[in-house]
Design an enzyme around this catalytic site. Structure first.
Site, PDB file in Angstrom:
ATOM      1  N   ARG A  67       0.979  -1.078  -0.071  1.00  0.00           N
ATOM      2  CA  ARG A  67       0.076  -0.091   0.090  1.00  0.00           C
ATOM      3  C   ARG A  67       0.736   1.207   0.096  1.00  0.00           C
ATOM      4  NH1 ARG A  67      -4.975   2.235   3.667  1.00  0.00           N
ATOM      5  NH2 ARG A  67      -5.905   0.788   2.231  1.00  0.00           N
ATOM      6  N   HIS A 123      -7.303   1.149  -6.068  1.00  0.00           N
ATOM      7  CA  HIS A 123      -7.858   0.231  -5.114  1.00  0.00           C
ATOM      8  C   HIS A 123      -8.631  -0.693  -5.368  1.00  0.00           C
ATOM      9  CE1 HIS A 123      -7.908  -0.596  -0.783  1.00  0.00           C
ATOM     10  NE2 HIS A 123      -8.653   0.395  -0.242  1.00  0.00           N
ATOM     11  N   GLN A 152     -10.557  -3.146  -2.804  1.00  0.00           N
ATOM     12  CA  GLN A 152     -11.838  -2.505  -2.423  1.00  0.00           C
ATOM     13  C   GLN A 152     -12.963  -2.808  -3.105  1.00  0.00           C
ATOM     14  OE1 GLN A 152     -12.232  -0.459   0.648  1.00  0.00           O
ATOM     15  NE2 GLN A 152     -14.305  -0.677  -0.010  1.00  0.00           N
ATOM     16  N   ASP A 163     -16.416   8.735  -1.060  1.00  0.00           N
ATOM     17  CA  ASP A 163     -15.051   8.705  -0.462  1.00  0.00           C
ATOM     18  C   ASP A 163     -14.702   9.856   0.102  1.00  0.00           C
ATOM     19  OD1 ASP A 163     -12.691   7.538   0.436  1.00  0.00           O
ATOM     20  OD2 ASP A 163     -11.968   7.362  -1.775  1.00  0.00           O
ATOM     21  N   CYS A 214     -15.970   3.274   1.220  1.00  0.00           N
ATOM     22  CA  CYS A 214     -14.874   2.411   1.614  1.00  0.00           C
ATOM     23  C   CYS A 214     -14.360   2.483   3.018  1.00  0.00           C
ATOM     24  CB  CYS A 214     -13.510   2.692   0.619  1.00  0.00           C
ATOM     25  SG  CYS A 214     -13.244   4.511   0.625  1.00  0.00           S
ATOM     26  N   ARG A 268     -14.192  -6.674   2.990  1.00  0.00           N
ATOM     27  CA  ARG A 268     -12.439  -6.596   2.972  1.00  0.00           C
ATOM     28  C   ARG A 268     -11.848  -7.818   3.356  1.00  0.00           C
ATOM     29  NH1 ARG A 268     -10.311  -2.006   2.432  1.00  0.00           N
ATOM     30  NH2 ARG A 268      -8.875  -3.187   1.113  1.00  0.00           N
TER      31      ARG A 268
HETATM   32  N1   CP Z   1     -11.040   1.226   2.827  1.00  0.00           N
HETATM   33  C1   CP Z   1      -9.892   0.904   3.311  1.00  0.00           C
HETATM   34  O1   CP Z   1      -8.665   0.865   2.351  1.00  0.00           O
HETATM   35  O2   CP Z   1      -9.419   1.206   4.624  1.00  0.00           O
HETATM   36  P1   CP Z   1      -8.149   1.416   5.448  1.00  0.00           P
HETATM   37  O3   CP Z   1      -7.536   2.499   5.098  1.00  0.00           O
HETATM   38  O4   CP Z   1      -8.492   1.519   6.751  1.00  0.00           O
HETATM   39  O5   CP Z   1      -7.295   0.088   4.986  1.00  0.00           O
HETATM   40  N1  NVA Z   2      -9.264   7.669  -1.511  1.00  0.00           N
HETATM   41  C1  NVA Z   2      -8.906   7.340  -0.009  1.00  0.00           C
HETATM   42  C2  NVA Z   2      -9.203   5.590   0.250  1.00  0.00           C
HETATM   43  C3  NVA Z   2      -8.845   5.022   1.643  1.00  0.00           C
HETATM   44  C4  NVA Z   2      -9.331   4.128   1.807  1.00  0.00           C
HETATM   45  C5  NVA Z   2      -7.392   7.421   0.092  1.00  0.00           C
HETATM   46  O1  NVA Z   2      -6.597   7.110  -1.032  1.00  0.00           O
HETATM   47  O2  NVA Z   2      -6.883   7.878   1.029  1.00  0.00           O
END
Ligand code: CP
Ligand code: NVA
Length: 332
Positions: free
Chosen positions: A104, A131, A134, A225, A267, A312
């Site tokens: 990530r 993502h 997700q 989001d 999400c 998830r």
């Molecule tokens: N939706 C999601 O990716 O959450 P986190 O940032 O907690 O992993």
């Molecule tokens: N768009 C958000 C999603 C978090 C799960 C980010 O990238 O921070």
């Protein structure tokens, strides 16, 4: 999917997405019945998190533990990666020790480099551009909350329609035959070339509109989001708030769908109250007490965000199983 990486939704076929969601549904049912079979005994998995996470990290860890694998977690500090050692070299080292790598962080090219040089499956746990894990959880959640065939379902994303979550959702819906719309200011529309390609290659039904009423009409699911994603500078808040305020998911928007059964998805994490330090800072600077979704909708019966969060784990587990196990029932 055996030995394959999971880097984005674009590179998956409809049958593969379908296979992963079916496997996730089976693993979920078997876990709940106490009869889960372990496919990942003896496997070692490394989780690289250059950005923070609750759901994604815990999903990889619990999914791996349930399946008999062991994990190493590496956060934004604590390894040589990127500082004293390139992504290529890190990938070649980790590939000698681990059976699978989750990443990530920032650019999509980083997961691609990890996959190219490590020689083991790499899973994208969120990049600036996408993502994909997700989307699998979203799709499982949508199928659990709708009796309709996918072709009769409409999903509408409200807000930052060009961010990582929205783009994976749009591409995923296009692949699966789900109608997709976005209610967003022009500044946050997805790339028109991508939209055209999805229409051409998948016969996708996609509407991108600045007009909320047009975009949400008949939606079965309204999705949003955060307005500012991880890694973006805090200076963008002022512009985002000004442009995106009319696209907040609230009771009026839910009613505008004309569908009393419309469900709300996110999400997470979500800014729907003042219970976080970031929300308190935004409140101090801009006076807002809720952002992309009103607390009323977030807490309403229509909200399925915690089902989505649970899914998830089941879907990430399915990705690990499908790419690391060659049992006939997990191979597609
Ligand atoms: N939706 C999601 O990716 O959450 P986190 O940032 O907690 O992993
Ligand atoms: N768009 C958000 C999603 C978090 C799960 C980010 O990238 O921070």
């Amino acid at each position: 999917m055996y030995k394959r990486s999971f880097l984005d939704i674009s590179s998956l076929k409809r049958e593969e997405i379908d296979g992963l969601v079916r496997l996730a549904a089976r693993l979920k049912a078997e876990k709940k019945a106490g009869i889960e079979q372990q496919y990942l005994q003896g496997k070692n998995i490394v989780l690289l998190f250059a950005k923070d996470s609750t759901r994604t990290r815990c999903s990889f860890e619990v999914g791996a533990f349930d399946q008999g694998a062991r994990v190493t977690y590496i956060g934004s500090s604590g390894s040589q990666m990127g500082k004293k050692e390139s992504i290529e070299d890190t990938a070649r080292v980790l590939g000698r020790m681990y059976d699978g790598i989750e990443y990530r962080g920032y650019g999509q090219e980083i997961v691609e480099t990890l996959a190219e040089y490590s020689g083991v499956p790499v899973w994208n746990g969120l990049t600036n551009e996408s993502h994909p894990t997700q989307f699998l959880a979203d799709l499982l959640t949508i199928t659990e909350h709708s009796d309709k065939p996918l072709e009769q379902i409409k999903v509408c994303f409200a807000g930052t329609a060009d961010n990582n979550v929205a783009l994976s959702l749009m591409v995923g819906c296009a692949k699966m035959g789900i109608e997709y719309s976005a209610a967003a200011p022009a500044a946050y529309h997805p790339d028109a070339t991508l939209v055209e390609r999805l229409r051409r290659e998948n016969g996708a039904r996609i509407t991108i509109s600045e007009d909320v009423a047009t975009a949400v009409a008949g939606a079965d699911f309204i999705y949003t989001d955060v307005w500012v994603s991880m890694g973006e500078p805090t200076e963008v808040w002022a512009e985002r708030i000004e442009r995106l305020a009319p696209y907040q998911v609230n009771r009026r928007m839910m009613e505008l769908t004309g569908n009393p059964n419309c469900r709300f998805m996110h999400c997470l994490p979500a800014f729907h109250d003042l219970e976080t330090t970031v929300a308190q800072e935004i409140h101090r600077q801009f006076g807002l007490s809720e952002m992309e979704v009103s607390d009323e909708v977030f807490e309403s019966e229509a909200s399925i965000v915690f089902d989505e969060a649970e899914n998830r784990m089941h879907t990430i587990k399915a990705i690990m199983v499908a790419t690391l196990s060659e049992q006939p029932e997990t191979t597609f």
